[in-house]
Write a protein that holds these residues in place. Structure first.
Motif: not given
Length: 112
Positions: A95-99, A102-105, A107-111
């Motif tokens: 599985p790919i964890s929800d956390d 969440k952390d990836y996106f 980080g993407f949004l903050l850039k």
């Protein structure tokens, strides 16, 4: 029912949705089963969402509306993506964890 994304060979997958709609291949899905998860999402009552959730969904739609299916697929395979972090050539049951998602996106949004 909540179901985790899985890291399959060709990208992240929600297995039950894949099984239900795999017959469409790379063609548009034209018929939604009313008992499926995707139909309930399409017919979702957004009054059940808080304002933060509505804003996040609206932002995501605006930010990705111009992307093609190929663009979105390529995005999921980028170095450092949640799929890339999890998929290591296994059989696709990991599985790919929800956390992680969440952390990836976040980080993407903050850039932006």
């Amino acid at each position: 029912m909540k179901e985790a994304f899985k890291a399959w060979k060709f990208g992240p997958v929600v297995p039950s949705l894949y099984t239900e709609y795999q017959l469409y291949g790379n063609q548009p899905i034209t018929n939604f089963n009313k008992s499926s998860g995707i139909y309930s999402i399409l017919d979702f009552d957004d009054s059940l969402l808080g304002e933060d959730a509505k804003e996040a969904i609206d932002y995501t739609l605006r930010a990705t509306a111009h992307l093609t299916a190929a663009d979105l697929s390529n995005w999921t395979h980028k170095k450092g993506s949640p799929w890339d972090a999890v998929y290591k050539g296994e059989d696709g049951t990991k599985p790919i964890s929800d956390d992680l998602i969440k952390d990836y996106f976040k980080g993407f949004l903050l850039k932006q």
